[in-house]
Scaffold this active site. Sequence first.
Site, PDB file in Angstrom:
ATOM      1  N   ASP A   1       0.811  -1.219   0.000  1.00  0.00           N
ATOM      2  CA  ASP A   1       0.000   0.000   0.000  1.00  0.00           C
ATOM      3  C   ASP A   1       0.849   1.276   0.000  1.00  0.00           C
ATOM      4  OD1 ASP A   1      -2.204  -1.707   0.130  1.00  0.00           O
ATOM      5  OD2 ASP A   1      -2.087  -1.781   2.325  1.00  0.00           O
ATOM      6  N   GLU A   2       1.968   1.226  -0.680  1.00  0.00           N
ATOM      7  CA  GLU A   2       2.870   2.390  -0.746  1.00  0.00           C
ATOM      8  C   GLU A   2       2.433   3.379  -1.819  1.00  0.00           C
ATOM      9  OE1 GLU A   2       3.875  -0.744  -1.282  1.00  0.00           O
ATOM     10  OE2 GLU A   2       5.334  -1.330   0.255  1.00  0.00           O
TER      11      GLU A   2
ATOM     12  N   LYS B   1       1.747   1.952  -5.157  1.00  0.00           N
ATOM     13  CA  LYS B   1       2.260   1.325  -6.392  1.00  0.00           C
ATOM     14  C   LYS B   1       1.323   1.593  -7.562  1.00  0.00           C
ATOM     15  CE  LYS B   1       2.302  -2.677  -4.319  1.00  0.00           C
ATOM     16  NZ  LYS B   1       2.064  -2.274  -2.910  1.00  0.00           N
TER      17      LYS B   1
ATOM     18  N   ASN C   1      -5.368 -10.329  -3.653  1.00  0.00           N
ATOM     19  CA  ASN C   1      -5.022  -9.778  -2.329  1.00  0.00           C
ATOM     20  C   ASN C   1      -4.553  -8.333  -2.494  1.00  0.00           C
ATOM     21  OD1 ASN C   1      -2.804 -10.838  -3.710  1.00  0.00           O
ATOM     22  ND2 ASN C   1      -1.749 -11.565  -1.886  1.00  0.00           N
ATOM     23  N   ALA C   2      -4.092  -7.996  -3.697  1.00  0.00           N
ATOM     24  CA  ALA C   2      -3.625  -6.638  -3.966  1.00  0.00           C
ATOM     25  C   ALA C   2      -4.797  -5.688  -4.118  1.00  0.00           C
ATOM     26  CB  ALA C   2      -2.800  -6.628  -5.253  1.00  0.00           C
ATOM     27  N   GLY C   3      -4.560  -4.445  -3.759  1.00  0.00           N
ATOM     28  CA  GLY C   3      -5.538  -3.382  -4.002  1.00  0.00           C
ATOM     29  C   GLY C   3      -4.757  -2.157  -4.423  1.00  0.00           C
ATOM     30  N   HIS C   4      -4.779  -1.840  -5.703  1.00  0.00           N
ATOM     31  CA  HIS C   4      -3.988  -0.730  -6.240  1.00  0.00           C
ATOM     32  C   HIS C   4      -4.929   0.383  -6.693  1.00  0.00           C
ATOM     33  CE1 HIS C   4      -0.381  -3.571  -7.228  1.00  0.00           C
ATOM     34  NE2 HIS C   4      -0.756  -3.610  -5.968  1.00  0.00           N
ATOM     35  N   THR C   5      -4.754   1.558  -6.093  1.00  0.00           N
ATOM     36  CA  THR C   5      -5.661   2.669  -6.395  1.00  0.00           C
ATOM     37  C   THR C   5      -5.070   3.573  -7.463  1.00  0.00           C
ATOM     38  OG1 THR C   5      -6.081   2.641  -4.029  1.00  0.00           O
ATOM     39  CG2 THR C   5      -7.093   4.440  -5.283  1.00  0.00           C
TER      40      THR C   5
ATOM     41  N   THR D   1      -5.767 -11.797   3.616  1.00  0.00           N
ATOM     42  CA  THR D   1      -6.897 -11.109   2.998  1.00  0.00           C
ATOM     43  C   THR D   1      -8.062 -12.084   2.755  1.00  0.00           C
ATOM     44  OG1 THR D   1      -5.975 -11.537   0.822  1.00  0.00           O
ATOM     45  CG2 THR D   1      -5.410  -9.428   1.839  1.00  0.00           C
TER      46      THR D   1
ATOM     47  N   GLN E   1       1.889  -6.429  -3.392  1.00  0.00           N
ATOM     48  CA  GLN E   1       2.421  -6.596  -2.037  1.00  0.00           C
ATOM     49  C   GLN E   1       3.763  -5.856  -1.940  1.00  0.00           C
ATOM     50  OE1 GLN E   1       1.128  -9.825  -3.570  1.00  0.00           O
ATOM     51  NE2 GLN E   1      -0.725  -8.777  -2.957  1.00  0.00           N
TER      52      GLN E   1
ATOM     53  N   LYS F   1       3.122  10.044  -0.718  1.00  0.00           N
ATOM     54  CA  LYS F   1       2.370  10.514   0.449  1.00  0.00           C
ATOM     55  C   LYS F   1       3.156  11.478   1.337  1.00  0.00           C
ATOM     56  CE  LYS F   1      -1.285   7.872   1.430  1.00  0.00           C
ATOM     57  NZ  LYS F   1      -2.217   6.784   1.751  1.00  0.00           N
TER      58      LYS F   1
ATOM     59  N   VAL G   1       2.737  13.942  -4.056  1.00  0.00           N
ATOM     60  CA  VAL G   1       2.223  14.823  -2.993  1.00  0.00           C
ATOM     61  C   VAL G   1       0.686  14.846  -2.952  1.00  0.00           C
ATOM     62  CG1 VAL G   1       4.264  16.308  -2.858  1.00  0.00           C
ATOM     63  CG2 VAL G   1       2.489  16.810  -4.557  1.00  0.00           C
TER      64      VAL G   1
HETATM   65  P1  GDP Z   1      -0.789   0.185  -3.531  1.00  0.00           P
HETATM   66  O1  GDP Z   1      -1.395  -1.065  -3.022  1.00  0.00           O
HETATM   67  O2  GDP Z   1       0.685   0.256  -3.289  1.00  0.00           O
HETATM   68  O3  GDP Z   1      -1.138   0.480  -4.962  1.00  0.00           O
HETATM   69  O4  GDP Z   1      -1.413   1.385  -2.665  1.00  0.00           O
HETATM   70  P2  GDP Z   1      -2.979   1.554  -2.269  1.00  0.00           P
HETATM   71  O5  GDP Z   1      -3.714   2.029  -3.455  1.00  0.00           O
HETATM   72  O6  GDP Z   1      -3.467   0.344  -1.557  1.00  0.00           O
HETATM   73  O7  GDP Z   1      -2.862   2.667  -1.152  1.00  0.00           O
HETATM   74  C1  GDP Z   1      -2.331   3.922  -1.424  1.00  0.00           C
HETATM   75  C2  GDP Z   1      -3.396   5.000  -1.089  1.00  0.00           C
HETATM   76  O8  GDP Z   1      -2.785   6.273  -1.029  1.00  0.00           O
HETATM   77  C3  GDP Z   1      -4.469   5.105  -2.150  1.00  0.00           C
HETATM   78  O9  GDP Z   1      -5.665   5.515  -1.531  1.00  0.00           O
HETATM   79  C4  GDP Z   1      -3.950   6.219  -3.050  1.00  0.00           C
HETATM   80  O10 GDP Z   1      -4.993   6.908  -3.753  1.00  0.00           O
HETATM   81  C5  GDP Z   1      -3.294   7.131  -2.045  1.00  0.00           C
HETATM   82  N1  GDP Z   1      -2.117   7.878  -2.519  1.00  0.00           N
HETATM   83  C6  GDP Z   1      -1.143   7.495  -3.381  1.00  0.00           C
HETATM   84  N2  GDP Z   1      -0.165   8.420  -3.459  1.00  0.00           N
HETATM   85  C7  GDP Z   1      -0.537   9.421  -2.610  1.00  0.00           C
HETATM   86  C8  GDP Z   1       0.075  10.653  -2.216  1.00  0.00           C
HETATM   87  O11 GDP Z   1       1.169  11.013  -2.651  1.00  0.00           O
HETATM   88  N3  GDP Z   1      -0.605  11.408  -1.293  1.00  0.00           N
HETATM   89  C9  GDP Z   1      -1.796  11.019  -0.773  1.00  0.00           C
HETATM   90  N4  GDP Z   1      -2.370  11.820   0.122  1.00  0.00           N
HETATM   91  N5  GDP Z   1      -2.398   9.870  -1.124  1.00  0.00           N
HETATM   92  C10 GDP Z   1      -1.766   9.075  -2.020  1.00  0.00           C
HETATM   93  P1  IMO Z   2      -0.926  -4.307  -2.220  1.00  0.00           P
HETATM   94  O1  IMO Z   2      -0.487  -4.873  -3.548  1.00  0.00           O
HETATM   95  C1  IMO Z   2      -0.930  -4.809   2.114  1.00  0.00           C
HETATM   96  C2  IMO Z   2      -0.926  -8.939   3.627  1.00  0.00           C
HETATM   97  C3  IMO Z   2      -2.147  -9.398   4.398  1.00  0.00           C
HETATM   98  C4  IMO Z   2      -1.483 -10.367   5.357  1.00  0.00           C
HETATM   99  C5  IMO Z   2      -0.408 -11.025   4.486  1.00  0.00           C
HETATM  100  C6  IMO Z   2      -0.822 -12.368   3.889  1.00  0.00           C
HETATM  101  O2  IMO Z   2      -2.216  -3.575  -2.257  1.00  0.00           O
HETATM  102  O3  IMO Z   2       0.183  -3.569  -1.558  1.00  0.00           O
HETATM  103  P2  IMO Z   2      -2.450 -13.027   1.884  1.00  0.00           P
HETATM  104  O4  IMO Z   2      -3.913 -12.802   1.703  1.00  0.00           O
HETATM  105  O5  IMO Z   2      -1.599 -12.445   0.820  1.00  0.00           O
HETATM  106  O6  IMO Z   2      -2.106 -14.469   2.150  1.00  0.00           O
HETATM  107  O7  IMO Z   2      -2.091 -12.246   3.258  1.00  0.00           O
HETATM  108  O8  IMO Z   2      -0.137 -10.107   3.447  1.00  0.00           O
HETATM  109  N1  IMO Z   2      -1.205  -8.391   2.267  1.00  0.00           N
HETATM  110  C7  IMO Z   2      -1.147  -7.088   1.962  1.00  0.00           C
HETATM  111  N2  IMO Z   2      -0.941  -6.011   2.744  1.00  0.00           N
HETATM  112  N3  IMO Z   2      -1.090  -4.662   0.780  1.00  0.00           N
HETATM  113  C8  IMO Z   2      -1.258  -5.737  -0.021  1.00  0.00           C
HETATM  114  O9  IMO Z   2      -1.265  -5.641  -1.357  1.00  0.00           O
HETATM  115  C9  IMO Z   2      -1.346  -7.022   0.558  1.00  0.00           C
HETATM  116  N4  IMO Z   2      -1.539  -8.267   0.087  1.00  0.00           N
HETATM  117  C10 IMO Z   2      -1.437  -9.091   1.133  1.00  0.00           C
HETATM  118  O10 IMO Z   2      -2.763  -8.312   5.066  1.00  0.00           O
HETATM  119  O11 IMO Z   2      -0.822  -9.671   6.383  1.00  0.00           O
HETATM  120 MG    MG Z   3      -2.923  -1.704  -1.772  1.00  0.00          MG
END
Ligand code: GDP
Ligand code: IMO
Ligand code: MG
Length: 428
Positions: free
Chosen positions: A13-14, A16, A38-42, A128, A223, A332, A415
Site C-alpha cells: 500500500d505504498e 504502487k 489480495n492486492a488493491g492498487h488505487t 486477505t 504486495q 504521500k 504529494v
Molecule cells: P498500492 O497497493 O501500493 O497500490 O497502494 P494503495 O492504493 O493500496 O494505497 C495507497 C493509497 O494512497 C491510495 O488511496 C492512493 O490513492 C493514495 N495515494 C497514493 N499516493 C498518494 C500521495 O502522494 N498522497 C496522498 N495523500 N495519497 C496518495
Molecule cells: P498491495 O499490492 C498490504 C498482507 C495481508 C497479510 C499477508 C498475507 O495492495 O500492496 P495473503 O492474503 O496475501 O495471504 O495475506 O499479506 N497483504 C497485503 N498487505 N497490501 C497488499 O497488497 C497485501 N496483500 C497481502 O494483510 O498480512
Molecule cells: Mg494496496
Amino acid sequence: MPSTVLVGTQWGDEGKGKICDLVATDFDYVVRYQGGNNAGHTIKSGNKKFGLHLIPSGIMYENVTPVIGNGVVVDPHVLLEEIDMLEAAGVTTERLKVSGNAHIIMPYHIDLDGASEKRLGKNLIGTTNRGIGPCYQDKMARIGLRIQDMLDENIFRAKLAVALERTNDVLEKIYGLPTYTVDQICETYLPYAERIRPYICESSLLINTALEEGKNVLFEGAQATLLDIDHGTYPFVTSSNCTAGGSITGSGTGMKYVGRILGIMKAYVTRVGSGPFPTELDFETPAGEILTQVGGEYGVTTGRRRRVGWFDGCIARYAARVNGLTDIALTKLDVLSEFDTINVCVAYDCDGVRYNTVPEHEVAFDHAVPVYEELPGWKTDITGCRSFEELPQEAQDYVTFIEKLAGTRISIISVGADRSQTFMRGWK
Ligand code: GDP
Ligand code: IMO
Ligand code: MG
C-alpha cells in the site's frame, strides 16, 4: 525508457498503483507477475478513481498492453468482475492478456484460507482471505489447476478430480468443512472459461517477442518487500516473491532486459495484518491518528484499518539491497505536512546489538527498538507543489535525508493521490 520493475518496499500500500499508472504511458506492456486479488492498487485521475486487484494499472492507456503473468494466481470470478467494472466505466479491456500458465484460485482455496487462519488462533497471519496461500500451496504441491486447463473440459475435469481427492480429505478430516464435487465446480468455472478464453495467451512468448523488437515493459509488483515469502517478515508474509526477482520467474523474461528497479516508498510506514512493526504508533496517539486519518489508511481490498508508523530507514536500506533498487518513488509526502516534528528511524537496537538494516534473525527483528532522529516539519500544504524546488526547505531536507538512508536516488515524488500530484526528479 528501459524495461523497469516496480516494487513495494515496505509492507504494501505504498502507492504502487498510482505510480504505475503515472509512468505506464511510457511503456508498451505492463505485466503483473505475482500475487492475486489480495492486492488493491488505487489509481486516480481527475474524477476517475479505480481500485484494481488483478488487472495491471497500465489498463488506462490505449498504447499499453496489460498482461497478467504466469506467476499470478487468478480468481476467475474476480477477474471477470473487474473486467465488467472497467468496461462499465468506459475503459476498454480488449488488450488484456492472461497467461495460460497462471494458477486458478478455486472455491476450496478460499475455504482453506479462512479455516487455516481460524486454526492459528492468536497466531493468525491476518490474510486477505482470498485463497492466495492455499492456491500457491497447490501450485507447489503440483495439484494446482492452471488457466490453460480451463480450455478443455476433459482436462479440467480430470485435473480437478485429482486435486479434490486430496483437498476434500483436508477440508473434511482436518477442518470439518463441506467437500466439493467435480460437477459442482464445473458448473460455475466452465462458464468463466468461455468468457476468459479470448484473453488467454502465451505471455512469455508475447513479452519476449516484444522485447526483442525493442518494446519496453513495466513489471508491476504487488504486495511488497517485507511481505515476500523469502525476504519478508516470515511467517507474516504472503505466499509469493514480491521482490524484483519475482518479475523474472513470474513473467518468463530474461534479466538482460531489465534496466531499472523502481522502489515505491511511502514517506511513513503502514502494515495490514499481523507481525512485527518496529516503528508502529498506537493509532490513538496524536501522531498515529494523523497518519491514519490524513493518510486515509484503510485497506482497498478488505477495508481494514492499516497499522501506521514512522518512516523506517532500516527497511529502506534493506529494500534497496534485496531488490537492487536503482530509483525510489517517494509517496504521500503531503500526509506529513501536519507535523511540527517528524521522527525517522535510522537504526535498531536489538537486544544490545545495533543494526542499520533489517536483521535476518526473526527474534532480533521482533525485539528491535527504533533509534529515531527528529526532523523539523514544514507545516505547509504541499499538494500543489510540482517540482522539488517548490517544496519547503524542511520537506526537501526530509527527502534528501531518506535518500541518504536508502542509498538510492529518489527520482519521483508524490504529494497527493491524483495522477497530476507528482513530479519527477531525474526520472526520464
Ligand atoms: P498500492 O497497493 O501500493 O497500490 O497502494 P494503495 O492504493 O493500496 O494505497 C495507497 C493509497 O494512497 C491510495 O488511496 C492512493 O490513492 C493514495 N495515494 C497514493 N499516493 C498518494 C500521495 O502522494 N498522497 C496522498 N495523500 N495519497 C496518495
Ligand atoms: P498491495 O499490492 C498490504 C498482507 C495481508 C497479510 C499477508 C498475507 O495492495 O500492496 P495473503 O492474503 O496475501 O495471504 O495475506 O499479506 N497483504 C497485503 N498487505 N497490501 C497488499 O497488497 C497485501 N496483500 C497481502 O494483510 O498480512
Ligand atoms: Mg494496496
